[in-house]
Design a protein around this motif. Structure first.
Motif, short mmCIF file in Angstrom:
data_model
loop_
_atom_site.label_atom_id
_atom_site.label_comp_id
_atom_site.label_asym_id
_atom_site.label_seq_id
_atom_site.Cartn_x
_atom_site.Cartn_y
_atom_site.Cartn_z
N VAL A 165 -6.63 -0.89 -5.35
CA VAL A 165 -5.27 -0.72 -4.81
C VAL A 165 -4.22 -1.45 -5.64
N PRO A 166 -4.43 -2.74 -5.97
CA PRO A 166 -3.37 -3.43 -6.72
C PRO A 166 -3.38 -3.16 -8.22
N HIS A 167 -4.48 -2.66 -8.76
CA HIS A 167 -4.57 -2.59 -10.22
C HIS A 167 -5.09 -1.26 -10.78
N LEU A 168 -6.35 -0.93 -10.50
CA LEU A 168 -7.03 0.12 -11.26
C LEU A 168 -6.52 1.52 -10.99
N HIS A 169 -5.94 1.76 -9.82
CA HIS A 169 -5.49 3.14 -9.55
C HIS A 169 -4.39 3.56 -10.51
N TYR A 170 -3.73 2.59 -11.14
CA TYR A 170 -2.69 2.91 -12.12
C TYR A 170 -3.26 3.54 -13.39
N ALA A 171 -4.57 3.46 -13.58
CA ALA A 171 -5.19 4.09 -14.74
C ALA A 171 -5.30 5.60 -14.57
N PHE A 172 -5.05 6.10 -13.36
CA PHE A 172 -5.24 7.52 -13.05
C PHE A 172 -3.94 8.12 -12.50
N PRO A 173 -3.86 9.44 -12.47
CA PRO A 173 -2.68 10.09 -11.90
C PRO A 173 -2.51 9.73 -10.42
N PRO A 174 -1.29 9.72 -9.92
CA PRO A 174 -1.06 9.42 -8.49
C PRO A 174 -1.90 10.33 -7.60
#
Length: 242
Positions: A165-174
């Motif tokens: 939630v705070p970090h890794l999801h930014y590696a992928f499309p929303p």
């Protein structure tokens, strides 16, 4: 004026391959060779050809998964670089979500209920790389040394609140679901381990796993996914099984 005679040109003579025989069973072990003999209906020559095909397929699988592994670790590192606001680098800061104790309760077995720190292996992997390359080694050196097993477990459910939630999801499309990414990477990690240990892939769902690979690669970079599909030898090998 005299000239030195040219050095003789050596011509290598092709060595004929020995016929399949008892040496193959001694090489592979009766148990391993038996798997291929069974698939080849007892035909020793075909069994050896099948083993060579399996080896080539393993190499092709490792190549494709290796491309994804590099992309995944770089994407995760970039996401953490952008979002981590601790006092030290996220590889080394004791408060980092890769290092801070993350206790989970495990039940059953002869040990009964116990608390397990699921970040313990990640910490040890980072510290092991630091020991090999030195405390002053740049982060990229440490990141490149960490195995796929380290990156694979960062997307598990246990890390959802601390990492995804705070970090890794930014590696992928929303809108990318953690569970979708984790399932695909977990299955690919299992296939990678089989291929790396030269285990039989005869019944493995290789086509399905390669589709998973392209899906995750496409989330990280559509161009990478297209490149892997264009250059992969997996499909060709699957179609030429002895």
């Amino acid at each position: 004026m005299t000239h030195a005679a040219p050095a003789p040109v050596s011509v290598s003579v092709p060595v004929p391959a020995p016929a399949a025989g008892p040496w193959v069973e001694k090489w592979l072990s009766p148990a391993r060779y038996g798997i291929y003999l069974a698939q080849a209906d007892g035909d020793q020559a075909r069994a050896l050809a099948l083993y060579e095909w399996n080896t080539a397929l393993s190499c092709a699988v490792l190549r494709d998964i290796g491309h994804l592994e590099v992309a995944l670790r770089n994407a995760y590192a970039a996401a953490l670089d952008t979002t981590w606001a601790g006092n030290g680098h996220w590889l080394d800061d004791p408060a980092s979500p890769l290092r801070a104790p993350l206790l989970r309760t495990k039940k059953g077995g002869h040990r009964g209920t116990r608390h397990v720190d699921i970040n313990d292996k990640t910490r040890k992997a980072i510290d092991g790389a630091r020991a090999r390359y030195g405390a002053q080694a740049p982060p990229g050196k440490i990141i490149a040394d960490l195995t796929l097993g380290v990156w694979r477990y960062l997307s598990t459910a246990a890390h959802e609140k601390t990492l995804w939630v705070p970090h890794l999801h930014y590696a992928f499309p929303p809108g990318t679901r953690r569970a979708t990414v984790d399932k695909a990477i977990g299955d690919l990690h299992e296939l990678r381990n089989r291929a790396a240990h030269w285990e039989p892939l005869l019944a493995a769902p290789v086509t399905r796993r390669m589709n998973d690979l392209v899906t995750v690669a496409g989330l990280l970079s559509p161009d990478l996914a297209a490149y892997i599909q264009h250059s992969s030898q997996v499909t060709t090998l699957l179609a030429t099984r002895p």
